[in-house]
Design an enzyme around this catalytic site. Structure first.
Site, PDB file in Angstrom:
ATOM      1  N   ASP A 291       0.869  -1.185   0.000  1.00 62.92           N
ATOM      2  CA  ASP A 291       0.000   0.000   0.000  1.00 62.92           C
ATOM      3  C   ASP A 291       0.903   1.232   0.000  1.00 62.92           C
ATOM      4  O   ASP A 291       1.592   1.505   0.990  1.00 62.92           O
ATOM      5  CB  ASP A 291      -0.878  -0.045   1.270  1.00 62.92           C
ATOM      6  CG  ASP A 291      -1.874   1.101   1.341  1.00 62.92           C
ATOM      7  OD1 ASP A 291      -1.659   2.124   0.672  1.00 62.92           O
ATOM      8  OD2 ASP A 291      -2.865   0.958   2.087  1.00 62.92           O
ATOM      9  N   HIS A 292       0.891   1.939  -1.096  1.00 62.21           N
ATOM     10  CA  HIS A 292       1.822   3.054  -1.233  1.00 62.21           C
ATOM     11  C   HIS A 292       1.465   4.242  -0.339  1.00 62.21           C
ATOM     12  O   HIS A 292       2.226   5.197  -0.217  1.00 62.21           O
ATOM     13  CB  HIS A 292       1.892   3.499  -2.700  1.00 62.21           C
ATOM     14  CG  HIS A 292       3.231   4.066  -3.092  1.00 62.21           C
ATOM     15  ND1 HIS A 292       4.140   4.537  -2.167  1.00 62.21           N
ATOM     16  CD2 HIS A 292       3.819   4.231  -4.295  1.00 62.21           C
ATOM     17  CE1 HIS A 292       5.216   4.979  -2.787  1.00 62.21           C
ATOM     18  NE2 HIS A 292       5.049   4.803  -4.075  1.00 62.21           N
ATOM     19  N   ARG A 293       0.279   4.160   0.315  1.00 65.25           N
ATOM     20  CA  ARG A 293      -0.033   5.219   1.280  1.00 65.25           C
ATOM     21  C   ARG A 293       0.783   5.008   2.553  1.00 65.25           C
ATOM     22  O   ARG A 293       1.147   5.944   3.235  1.00 65.25           O
ATOM     23  CB  ARG A 293      -1.525   5.179   1.653  1.00 65.25           C
ATOM     24  CG  ARG A 293      -2.450   5.523   0.503  1.00 65.25           C
ATOM     25  CD  ARG A 293      -3.884   5.272   0.895  1.00 65.25           C
ATOM     26  NE  ARG A 293      -4.089   3.887   1.320  1.00 65.25           N
ATOM     27  CZ  ARG A 293      -5.221   3.418   1.831  1.00 65.25           C
ATOM     28  NH1 ARG A 293      -6.248   4.225   1.986  1.00 65.25           N
ATOM     29  NH2 ARG A 293      -5.336   2.151   2.181  1.00 65.25           N
TER      30      ARG A 293
END
Ligand code: CAO
Length: 540
Positions: free
Chosen positions: A512-514
């Site tokens: 999850d690039h967040r």
């Protein structure tokens, strides 16, 4: 407690109006302004609101009755009221809520020029209402209009009003826009009237209408309306067919607030009149139906009738399959995924595993690469706690975990399940081999308890026994990363002086690039492959 007798208020001189709807029942608690019943003459339909809060004690009229001003309609039990007041004063008298549109003869002023005249169209007498909403502008500059064409629609909390064009002509300018609040006398637009014989301030007092608000102080209403054919404005800006909608202002207001296109709502009231219940039922149905577009505004996949191309068989998905589909879609839509690929040289690991074969048999445990992958992943997760974290539901915090629980995707005939192995970092490879096999077997027999599928911080999805050189697993949100394991293959590896055959394990890490940036994920991944390449490091 006292009893309030509710009578038909001033209804603009109309006699013998029909009760078309009774909105309450005996015993109902009503608030002030709640609609009690709806009356309809040949000119207007009117909602009679409750003058105060109370409980309906009796209803003196029935649907279909014809009644006139002063007729007793209901008895209301009012808490704490000083006395019964059978004759409300002019001030106390409830205002009717006119529901049909009222075409207002329009106040104009005219400036003549050769062959044509400019006519300023102002907001007419709107029954004393101030600052009413212009909810629809029906014309634009340059439009040709005929006499009687609607120019704008105004709406107060009591009525909707179409303002018709006083003459045929061409719109020269429009001085208000949707959402503006206007009052009597405000300039709406300027009309070029061809060959008009105009005089200033054309509307004589006698012609001036009032809203059908029968408060005693108002003149009698002379609305030029019919029940449905000229019914007011569409509550929905998408709808252009407002003229055919038969609904009161309260219903229109509700529809507008909820974004409902009233032209799509089926009226269940008398003569097809739209009720609040109809709008609410419409919204409820829309919410439970499969949406044409998803919440994210993504267009739905079009349906294809494959039977046109050959024989087909439609089988319902299992419950688990449907649940998995929902979970996958939710994660896919919510999580900005990145997938990184790498290969771990597991030649030494595989040699070691092969050497354990006899001992494994003695122990009654089948030891596959998965147990080592779990063990190595746990060690890497301890070093990189962000990969073992979850995003807090507010999206602005990160939940770090002091435990390392790893989920394992298991394919079962009913669908995909993810049992969770707890405290992986504290377990031996033997323990992990036994537990993965046990949980996989339980999963396949659908014997997993909910607790055995909860609490994961990271997931491993192994297609190693199936094949493939790589895939992009979907993050098992709210976890932030998932490891995909593909099939080990022997590949030539340059050791600095020659190519040697090595057993390479293709791995993919989706994250999850967040929560994770590429560097954090990359460092974790590099450590993990290093641990698999040299499992002695696991004891360090
Ligand atoms: N490369 C090569 N061979 C592999 C391998 C790999 N990466 N991983 C396992 N194998 C071999 C095993 O060693 C075993 O070989 P032997 O029978 O010769 O010893 C064989 O493949 C079968 O292994 P397994 O599947 O029984 O055991 P496992 O521990 O590897 O996997 C489990 C267990 C539960 C993960 C697996 O049965 C399963 O369900 N996999 C599917 C997971 C899945 O659906 N993933 C997709 C999720 S996203 O859609």
């Amino acid at each position: 407690m006292s009893t309030e007798i509710i009578k038909v208020p001033d209804i603009g001189g109309a006699e013998g109006v029909e009760v078309i709807e009774i909105c309450v029942a005996v015993g109902d608690e009503v608030a002030a302004e709640d609609s009690l019943l709806v009356l309809e003459s040949d000119k207007a339909s009117m909602e009679v609101p409750s003058p105060m809060a109370g409980k309906i004690l009796s209803i003196k009229v029935s649907e279909g009755d014809t009644i006139s001003e002063g007729s007793v309609i209901m008895e209301l039990q009012v808490a704490g009221a000083a006395s019964t007041s059978p004759e409300p004063t002019a001030q106390e008298e409830p205002e009717l809520q006119a529901q049909a549109s009222v075409e207002q003869p329009v106040e104009t002023s005219t400036v003549e020029s050769a062959g044509s005249a400019e006519e300023v169209v102002n907001v007419p007498d709107i029954g004393g209402s101030e600052a009413v909403d212009a909810i629809e502008i029906c014309v634009a500059v340059g439009d040709e209009v005929s006499e009687g064409d609607s120019l704008v629609v105004l709406e107060s909390d009591k009525a909707s009003m179409e303002i018709p064009s006083p003459k045929a002509g061409k719109v020269l300018s429009v001085n208000i826009k949707e959402g503006d609040k206007v009052s009597e006398g405000d300039k709406i637009l300027v009309l070029e009237v061809i060959a008009s014989v105009a005089s200033s301030h054309q509307v004589a007092a006698a012609e001036k209408p009032a809203l059908p608000t029968p408060a005693a102080a108002q003149p009698s209403p002379q609305p030029e309306i019919s029940k449905a054919s000229k019914a007011a404005v569409s509550a929905d800006t998408n709808s252009t067919d407002s003229a055919s909608i038969y609904a009161g202002p309260a219903v229109r207001k509700l529809a507008r607030e909820l974004g409902v296109d009233l032209s799509k709502v089926q009226g269940s009231g008398p003569k097809g009149r739209l009720l609040k219940d109809d709008v609410q039922a419409f919204v409820k149905k829309a919410l439970t139906e499969k949406p044409a577009v998803s919440g994210a505004g993504i267009p739905a996949v079009p349906a294809v009738d494959y039977s046109r191309f050959g024989s087909i068989d439609i089988q319902p998905m299992s419950k688990l399959h449907k649940l998995t589909a929902v979970n996958m879609q939710r994660s896919w839509l919510n999580v900005p995924h990145v997938t990184q690929f790498d290969e771990a040289d597991i030649s030494d690991l595989e040699d070691f595993r092969a050497g354990l074969k006899q001992e494994a048999e003695k122990r009654g445990v089948k030891i596959t690469p998965l147990a080592f992958i779990m063990k190595a992943a746990a060690a890497a997760l301890k070093t990189h706690p962000l990969v073992n974290a979850s995003l807090y539901e507010d999206g602005g915090s990160i939940i770090y975990k002091d435990f390392v629980n790893i989920g394992m995707a298991v394919d079962t005939p009913a669908g995909l399940v993810v049992p969770v192995i707890r405290d992986v970092d504290q377990k031996s490879v033997w323990d992990l081999a036994a537990e993965t096999a046990e949980l996989a077997a339980k999963a396949k027999k659908r014997k997993l308890s909910p607790a055995e599928m909860q609490g994961g911080g990271f997931t491993v999805s192994s297609l190693g026994s199936i094949g493939g050189t790589g895939f992009t697993p979907i993050v098992n949100a709210p976890e932030v990363a998932i490891l995909g394991v593909s099939k080990r293959a022997i590949k030539p590896h340059w050791n600095g002086s020659e190519f040697v055959p090595r057993k390479m394990l293709p791995l993919s890490l989706s994250y999850d690039h967040r929560a994770l940036n590429g560097v954090s994920a990359g460092k974790f991944f590099t450590d993990l492959t290093a641990l698999l390449a040299d499992i002695r490091r696991l004891v360090l």
